[in-house]
Design a protein around this motif. Sequence first.
Motif, PDB file in Angstrom:
ATOM      1  N   VAL A 129     -48.634  33.692  18.812  1.00  0.00           N
ATOM      2  CA  VAL A 129     -47.812  33.701  18.378  1.00  0.00           C
ATOM      3  C   VAL A 129     -48.121  32.130  17.139  1.00  0.00           C
ATOM      4  CG1 VAL A 129     -45.443  33.606  16.832  1.00  0.00           C
ATOM      5  CG2 VAL A 129     -46.014  34.731  19.263  1.00  0.00           C
ATOM      6  N   THR A 130     -48.106  30.961  17.589  1.00  0.00           N
ATOM      7  CA  THR A 130     -48.532  30.244  17.301  1.00  0.00           C
ATOM      8  C   THR A 130     -49.743  29.654  15.735  1.00  0.00           C
ATOM      9  OG1 THR A 130     -48.486  28.460  18.275  1.00  0.00           O
ATOM     10  CG2 THR A 130     -46.384  28.800  17.674  1.00  0.00           C
ATOM     11  N   GLY A 131     -50.536  30.682  16.948  1.00  0.00           N
ATOM     12  CA  GLY A 131     -52.228  30.804  16.552  1.00  0.00           C
ATOM     13  C   GLY A 131     -52.538  30.958  15.087  1.00  0.00           C
ATOM     14  N   VAL A 132     -51.447  32.625  15.095  1.00  0.00           N
ATOM     15  CA  VAL A 132     -51.868  33.574  14.334  1.00  0.00           C
ATOM     16  C   VAL A 132     -51.301  33.076  13.036  1.00  0.00           C
ATOM     17  CG1 VAL A 132     -50.899  36.356  13.548  1.00  0.00           C
ATOM     18  CG2 VAL A 132     -52.013  35.335  15.872  1.00  0.00           C
ATOM     19  N   ILE A 133     -49.814  31.917  13.078  1.00  0.00           N
ATOM     20  CA  ILE A 133     -48.944  31.697  11.680  1.00  0.00           C
ATOM     21  C   ILE A 133     -50.168  30.411  11.439  1.00  0.00           C
ATOM     22  CG2 ILE A 133     -47.719  30.007  11.233  1.00  0.00           C
ATOM     23  CD1 ILE A 133     -45.668  31.271  13.302  1.00  0.00           C
ATOM     24  N   GLY A 134     -51.185  29.959  12.153  1.00  0.00           N
ATOM     25  CA  GLY A 134     -51.598  28.582  11.720  1.00  0.00           C
ATOM     26  C   GLY A 134     -53.333  29.459  11.516  1.00  0.00           C
ATOM     27  N   SER A 135     -53.770  30.680  11.861  1.00  0.00           N
ATOM     28  CA  SER A 135     -54.503  31.209  11.017  1.00  0.00           C
ATOM     29  C   SER A 135     -54.578  31.377   9.455  1.00  0.00           C
ATOM     30  CB  SER A 135     -54.855  32.081  12.026  1.00  0.00           C
ATOM     31  OG  SER A 135     -56.191  32.821  11.411  1.00  0.00           O
ATOM     32  N   PHE A 136     -53.144  32.612   9.614  1.00  0.00           N
ATOM     33  CA  PHE A 136     -52.759  33.195   8.576  1.00  0.00           C
ATOM     34  C   PHE A 136     -52.947  31.923   7.002  1.00  0.00           C
ATOM     35  CE2 PHE A 136     -53.147  36.991  10.197  1.00  0.00           C
ATOM     36  CZ  PHE A 136     -52.953  37.935   9.118  1.00  0.00           C
ATOM     37  N   GLN A 137     -52.400  30.541   7.531  1.00  0.00           N
ATOM     38  CA  GLN A 137     -52.102  29.388   6.701  1.00  0.00           C
ATOM     39  C   GLN A 137     -53.312  28.571   6.244  1.00  0.00           C
ATOM     40  OE1 GLN A 137     -48.273  27.548   8.724  1.00  0.00           O
ATOM     41  NE2 GLN A 137     -47.526  28.766   7.464  1.00  0.00           N
ATOM     42  N   VAL A 138     -54.119  28.824   6.526  1.00  0.00           N
ATOM     43  CA  VAL A 138     -55.528  27.980   7.231  1.00  0.00           C
ATOM     44  C   VAL A 138     -56.203  27.767   5.517  1.00  0.00           C
ATOM     45  CG1 VAL A 138     -57.530  30.320   7.411  1.00  0.00           C
ATOM     46  CG2 VAL A 138     -58.169  28.104   8.394  1.00  0.00           C
ATOM     47  N   PHE A 139     -56.333  26.297   5.722  1.00  0.00           N
ATOM     48  CA  PHE A 139     -56.217  25.726   3.752  1.00  0.00           C
ATOM     49  C   PHE A 139     -57.981  25.166   3.981  1.00  0.00           C
ATOM     50  CE2 PHE A 139     -56.152  22.296   0.927  1.00  0.00           C
ATOM     51  CZ  PHE A 139     -56.506  22.710  -0.001  1.00  0.00           C
ATOM     52  N   MET A 140     -57.601  23.628   4.985  1.00  0.00           N
ATOM     53  CA  MET A 140     -58.200  22.325   4.632  1.00  0.00           C
ATOM     54  C   MET A 140     -59.823  23.318   5.180  1.00  0.00           C
ATOM     55  SD  MET A 140     -58.740  19.304   4.757  1.00  0.00           S
ATOM     56  CE  MET A 140     -57.003  19.370   5.288  1.00  0.00           C
ATOM     57  N   ASN A 141     -60.019  24.022   5.968  1.00  0.00           N
ATOM     58  CA  ASN A 141     -61.354  24.501   7.027  1.00  0.00           C
ATOM     59  C   ASN A 141     -62.405  24.159   5.186  1.00  0.00           C
ATOM     60  OD1 ASN A 141     -61.234  23.502   8.845  1.00  0.00           O
ATOM     61  ND2 ASN A 141     -61.439  25.315  10.114  1.00  0.00           N
ATOM     62  N   ALA A 142     -61.634  25.910   4.579  1.00  0.00           N
ATOM     63  CA  ALA A 142     -61.939  26.616   3.747  1.00  0.00           C
ATOM     64  C   ALA A 142     -62.455  26.062   2.422  1.00  0.00           C
ATOM     65  CB  ALA A 142     -61.094  27.855   3.376  1.00  0.00           C
ATOM     66  N   TYR A 143     -61.445  24.896   2.525  1.00  0.00           N
ATOM     67  CA  TYR A 143     -61.688  24.197   0.827  1.00  0.00           C
ATOM     68  C   TYR A 143     -62.126  23.390   1.019  1.00  0.00           C
ATOM     69  CZ  TYR A 143     -59.757  20.810  -2.508  1.00  0.00           C
ATOM     70  OH  TYR A 143     -60.013  19.836  -3.868  1.00  0.00           O
ATOM     71  N   MET A 144     -62.223  22.196   2.173  1.00  0.00           N
ATOM     72  CA  MET A 144     -63.662  20.814   2.399  1.00  0.00           C
ATOM     73  C   MET A 144     -64.873  21.946   2.387  1.00  0.00           C
ATOM     74  SD  MET A 144     -62.371  18.733   2.029  1.00  0.00           S
ATOM     75  CE  MET A 144     -63.349  17.676   2.816  1.00  0.00           C
ATOM     76  N   MET A 145     -65.048  22.775   3.298  1.00  0.00           N
ATOM     77  CA  MET A 145     -66.840  23.245   3.917  1.00  0.00           C
ATOM     78  C   MET A 145     -67.013  24.394   3.162  1.00  0.00           C
ATOM     79  SD  MET A 145     -66.844  21.792   6.770  1.00  0.00           S
ATOM     80  CE  MET A 145     -68.335  22.661   6.973  1.00  0.00           C
ATOM     81  N   THR A 146     -66.642  25.075   2.250  1.00  0.00           N
ATOM     82  CA  THR A 146     -67.410  26.097   1.631  1.00  0.00           C
ATOM     83  C   THR A 146     -66.015  26.161  -0.017  1.00  0.00           C
ATOM     84  OG1 THR A 146     -66.067  27.877   2.356  1.00  0.00           O
ATOM     85  CG2 THR A 146     -67.790  26.861   3.184  1.00  0.00           C
ATOM     86  N   GLY A 147     -65.075  25.515  -0.220  1.00  0.00           N
ATOM     87  CA  GLY A 147     -64.341  26.112  -1.569  1.00  0.00           C
ATOM     88  C   GLY A 147     -64.260  27.298  -1.344  1.00  0.00           C
ATOM     89  N   GLY A 148     -64.230  28.242  -0.954  1.00  0.00           N
ATOM     90  CA  GLY A 148     -63.998  29.431  -0.809  1.00  0.00           C
ATOM     91  C   GLY A 148     -65.459  30.545  -0.618  1.00  0.00           C
ATOM     92  N   GLY A 149     -66.391  30.077  -1.634  1.00  0.00           N
ATOM     93  CA  GLY A 149     -67.593  30.655  -1.538  1.00  0.00           C
ATOM     94  C   GLY A 149     -68.761  30.450  -0.415  1.00  0.00           C
ATOM     95  N   PRO A 150     -69.400  31.275  -0.722  1.00  0.00           N
ATOM     96  CA  PRO A 150     -69.848  31.732  -1.943  1.00  0.00           C
ATOM     97  C   PRO A 150     -69.501  33.292  -2.060  1.00  0.00           C
ATOM     98  CG  PRO A 150     -71.537  32.102   0.222  1.00  0.00           C
ATOM     99  CD  PRO A 150     -70.439  31.253   0.647  1.00  0.00           C
ATOM    100  N   ASP A 151     -68.712  33.094  -3.267  1.00  0.00           N
ATOM    101  CA  ASP A 151     -68.826  34.924  -4.115  1.00  0.00           C
ATOM    102  C   ASP A 151     -67.442  35.283  -3.030  1.00  0.00           C
ATOM    103  OD1 ASP A 151     -68.913  37.316  -5.727  1.00  0.00           O
ATOM    104  OD2 ASP A 151     -70.121  38.119  -4.216  1.00  0.00           O
ATOM    105  N   ASN A 152     -66.809  34.313  -3.228  1.00  0.00           N
ATOM    106  CA  ASN A 152     -65.613  34.591  -2.374  1.00  0.00           C
ATOM    107  C   ASN A 152     -65.279  34.997  -1.286  1.00  0.00           C
ATOM    108  OD1 ASN A 152     -64.107  33.751  -4.666  1.00  0.00           O
ATOM    109  ND2 ASN A 152     -64.397  34.918  -5.619  1.00  0.00           N
ATOM    110  N   SER A 153     -66.866  34.792  -0.293  1.00  0.00           N
ATOM    111  CA  SER A 153     -65.981  35.481   0.929  1.00  0.00           C
ATOM    112  C   SER A 153     -65.622  34.324   1.739  1.00  0.00           C
ATOM    113  CB  SER A 153     -68.084  35.353   1.283  1.00  0.00           C
ATOM    114  OG  SER A 153     -68.532  33.939   1.707  1.00  0.00           O
ATOM    115  N   THR A 154     -65.166  33.520   1.825  1.00  0.00           N
ATOM    116  CA  THR A 154     -64.921  32.603   2.539  1.00  0.00           C
ATOM    117  C   THR A 154     -63.569  32.530   1.741  1.00  0.00           C
ATOM    118  OG1 THR A 154     -66.158  30.229   2.039  1.00  0.00           O
ATOM    119  CG2 THR A 154     -66.385  31.914   3.723  1.00  0.00           C
ATOM    120  N   THR A 155     -63.467  33.119   0.905  1.00  0.00           N
ATOM    121  CA  THR A 155     -61.702  32.417   0.172  1.00  0.00           C
ATOM    122  C   THR A 155     -60.194  33.078   0.967  1.00  0.00           C
ATOM    123  OG1 THR A 155     -62.629  32.631  -1.326  1.00  0.00           O
ATOM    124  CG2 THR A 155     -60.041  32.802  -2.086  1.00  0.00           C
TER     125      THR A 155
END
Length: 307
Positions: A234-260
């Motif tokens: 349960v806590t893992g799913v909650i944390g995974s749905f709120q993931v932000f840092m990885n996508a923001y720092m690593m890819t910025g959501g790109g390329p072509d929003n594939s990691t947004t």
Amino acid sequence: MNSTKLKRQQTGRRLKFTNDDLWGYIFIAAAMIIFCVFTLYPVFSAIYTSFFNYKPFGSEFVGLKNYADTLKYSKFNLFYKAALNTLIYTVIVVPLSLLLSFSIAVMIMPFKKKTQSVFKAMYYLPGIASGVALSVVWLWLYDSSPDGIFNRLLGIFGIPAQNWLSSTKTSMLSLIIMALLSSHGVRIITYIAALLGIDNSYFEAAELDGATFFQKVRYIVWPLVKPTTLFLLVTGVIGSFQVFMNAYMMTGGGPDNSTTMIGLLIYNNAFVYGKYGLACAQAILLAIAIAIMSLFQFRLMGVDVEY
């Protein structure tokens, strides 16, 4: 009559307000004030703001328009793409992370306590490191040049260098690998604590019956750590749905929003595009989705779980 009067007197003495009670209420009040200011107020403020086209000066009431715009399906609406990316990330990362953490915890258990402590410290240390610092390390590992660590490993097997974070084919895979190879410390320690709570008599009886190692894990260990697994799931799913840092720092959501991810989309709408009302509406919908999924998990796995 006398017994009733005596009971009333005893109840009155129990309900008498003392100095100890005063200090108890003071400490509770401090926690409640912090909860109200930093949790409850932001939640109600977000709900209120979601009904407005929010501006610092002169917000416009728009009703359910922000919710309608979020849920309206179109090729320009990134909410569904972000939701799909988040779902794919969650479905892959959460079960595999639990399996890895459980397997590592089981392998650590046969060692002596001092050796267990060394392993627990080794796995837990990355969890207390800054997310930014970890992202910098992983950016170095994912260097797209042939001198990058992962590309060097691929070169050993004759595979050409990959643009790990710049290609739509490998960008999500890169974030998944990053999640699977880090931040297992809390789950491992939690599983070890659950394993230490299992009575040795179960294993002794299994050994008398000639049970193998894997049979012990399947029929004794796994069922008895199911409450712990449910909690971590349960806590893992909650944390995974709120993931932000990885996508923001690593890819910025790109390329072509594939990691947004949804968390990154909410951040961009609020702090990049200034659409605070839309961002609040999406955050409320995300909270509702997390609550529904958590309830579903409890209903699905919590039937035979005893706490």
